[in-house]
Design an enzyme around this catalytic site. Structure first.
Site, mmCIF file in Angstrom:
data_model
loop_
_atom_site.group_PDB
_atom_site.id
_atom_site.type_symbol
_atom_site.label_atom_id
_atom_site.label_comp_id
_atom_site.label_asym_id
_atom_site.label_seq_id
_atom_site.Cartn_x
_atom_site.Cartn_y
_atom_site.Cartn_z
ATOM 1 N N ILE A 125 0.828 -1.207 0.000
ATOM 2 C CA ILE A 125 0.000 0.000 0.000
ATOM 3 C C ILE A 125 0.866 1.263 0.000
ATOM 4 O O ILE A 125 0.591 2.230 -0.719
ATOM 5 C CB ILE A 125 -0.951 0.011 1.207
ATOM 6 C CG1 ILE A 125 -1.961 -1.131 1.101
ATOM 7 C CG2 ILE A 125 -1.680 1.349 1.314
ATOM 8 C CD1 ILE A 125 -2.937 -1.001 -0.029
ATOM 9 N N VAL A 128 2.210 1.990 -3.409
ATOM 10 C CA VAL A 128 1.162 2.595 -4.253
ATOM 11 C C VAL A 128 1.013 4.076 -3.917
ATOM 12 O O VAL A 128 0.870 4.930 -4.801
ATOM 13 C CB VAL A 128 -0.176 1.853 -4.058
ATOM 14 C CG1 VAL A 128 -1.299 2.533 -4.847
ATOM 15 C CG2 VAL A 128 -0.039 0.393 -4.473
ATOM 16 N N TYR A 129 1.068 4.371 -2.624
ATOM 17 C CA TYR A 129 0.960 5.757 -2.163
ATOM 18 C C TYR A 129 2.091 6.618 -2.718
ATOM 19 O O TYR A 129 1.857 7.717 -3.247
ATOM 20 C CB TYR A 129 0.971 5.766 -0.629
ATOM 21 C CG TYR A 129 1.173 7.127 0.001
ATOM 22 C CD1 TYR A 129 0.136 8.060 0.018
ATOM 23 C CD2 TYR A 129 2.387 7.473 0.582
ATOM 24 C CE1 TYR A 129 0.319 9.316 0.605
ATOM 25 C CE2 TYR A 129 2.577 8.715 1.168
ATOM 26 C CZ TYR A 129 1.534 9.625 1.174
ATOM 27 O OH TYR A 129 1.716 10.865 1.742
ATOM 28 N N LEU A 130 3.326 6.134 -2.626
ATOM 29 C CA LEU A 130 4.468 6.911 -3.111
ATOM 30 C C LEU A 130 4.400 7.120 -4.618
ATOM 31 O O LEU A 130 4.775 8.189 -5.121
ATOM 32 C CB LEU A 130 5.778 6.230 -2.720
ATOM 33 C CG LEU A 130 6.119 6.255 -1.226
ATOM 34 C CD1 LEU A 130 7.408 5.487 -0.962
ATOM 35 C CD2 LEU A 130 6.244 7.686 -0.699
ATOM 36 N N LYS A 133 1.568 9.810 -5.186
ATOM 37 C CA LYS A 133 2.058 11.153 -4.871
ATOM 38 C C LYS A 133 3.059 11.626 -5.930
ATOM 39 O O LYS A 133 3.058 12.794 -6.332
ATOM 40 C CB LYS A 133 2.703 11.182 -3.488
ATOM 41 C CG LYS A 133 1.756 10.913 -2.335
ATOM 42 C CD LYS A 133 0.682 11.966 -2.188
ATOM 43 C CE LYS A 133 1.143 13.221 -1.524
ATOM 44 N NZ LYS A 133 0.034 14.178 -1.296
#
Length: 218
Positions: A125, A128-130, A133
Site C-alpha cells: 500500500i 502505491v501511495y508513493l 504522490k
C-alpha cells in the site's frame, strides 16, 4: 491573502489554518463531511463541503475563484486501500491543480511525501501511495500556469514544533513535527520566489523563515 486548502480537516491543514487565520489571512478549507465544519471554524477557517473524489473541475474552480493561493493537503489516510491512494492522493491533486488553473490561481503549494516517485517499485500500500504522490507531483510540475512549490516532509510526528527545520532539495530522511510543517507551509504560501522548487523538510537548526528565504529563488 485568501487561501483555499484542499483536505481542510487534515492534521497539518488544521494547524495551517490556525496560523494563517492568526496572521490575518482569509482561509477556506475544503472538507468532505459537514460534521467537520465546526473544527474548521474553531481554527479560524471557512468550511467548504465538497468531495474531491466526485466533484468536477468547474465545481472546484468555483470555490477557488478570487483566491491568492491554493494548498493541496488532502490525503487518503493511513487506513485506506490502494484504490483511494489513486482517487485522492493522485486524482484529487490533479483535479485541484486543474481547477486552480481554471480559476486563475497561480500560487499552488502541494504537501507531498518524501520518497514520492512515479517510478517507485513495489506492490505494498505504501508503494502505491508513493507512486500516486509522485505522479501527482509530476503532473503539477508540468503546468506552466501554476507557480507551484512541492513540499516533501519526512516522518511526521505530533511532537511540539520547535520552529527549527532543514529545508533543501535533498535533506535525507528524518522526522519533523506537523507543527513545523504547517509553519513552513504558511511561509511558502507567502513566498512566491520558491515557485518551481521541490523541497524536502525535516527537523534541523534553521528558523522556519530563514530556511524558506535561503531556498527562495534557488
Amino acid at each position: 491573502m485568501r487561501i483555499v486548502i484542499a483536505g481542510g480537516h487534515g492534521q497539518i491543514a488544521l494547524r495551517l489554518e490556525r496560523l494563517l487565520a492568526a496572521r490575518g489571512d482569509e482561509v477556506a478549507g475544503i472538507i468532505r463531511k459537514a460534521e467537520q465544519a465546526d473544527d474548521l471554524r474553531q481554527a479560524g477557517a471557512e468550511p467548504v463541503v465538497l468531495d474531491l473524489e466526485s466533484a468536477s473541475v468547474d465545481e472546484v474552480a468555483e470555490r477557488l475563484r478570487g483566491a491568492d493561493a491554493a494548498v493541496f493537503a488532502a490525503g487518503a489516510g493511513p487506513g485506506s486501500g490502494a484504490t483511494r491512494k489513486d482517487t485522492v492522493d493522485k486524482a484529487a491533486a490533479v483535479l485541484f491543480a486543474d481547477a486552480a488553473v481554471a480559476a486563475g490561481v497561480r500560487r499552488f503549494v502541494v504537501v507531498s511525501s518524501m520518497g514520492a516517485d512515479p517510478r517507485h517499485q513495489g506492490d505494498e500500500i505504501f508503494d502505491v501511495y508513493l507512486r500516486a504522490k509522485g505522479e501527482a507531483d509530476a503532473y503539477v510540475r508540468g503546468l506552466d500556469a501554476l507557480d507551484w512549490t512541492i513540499l516533501r516532509p519526512g516522518q511526521l510526528t505530533d511532537d511540539a514544533g520547535t520552529g527549527l527545520v532543514r529545508l533543501e532539495a535533498r535533506t535525507g530522511r528524518g522526522p519533523v513535527p506537523r507543527d513545523d510543517v504547517a509553519a513552513v507551509l504558511a511561509e511558502l504560501v507567502d513566498t512566491s520566489a520558491t515557485a518551481g522548487l521541490t523541497l524536502e523538510l525535516i527537523s534541523g537548526s534553521a528558523p522556519v523563515s530563514v530556511a524558506v528565504k535561503s531556498v527562495a529563488g534557488n
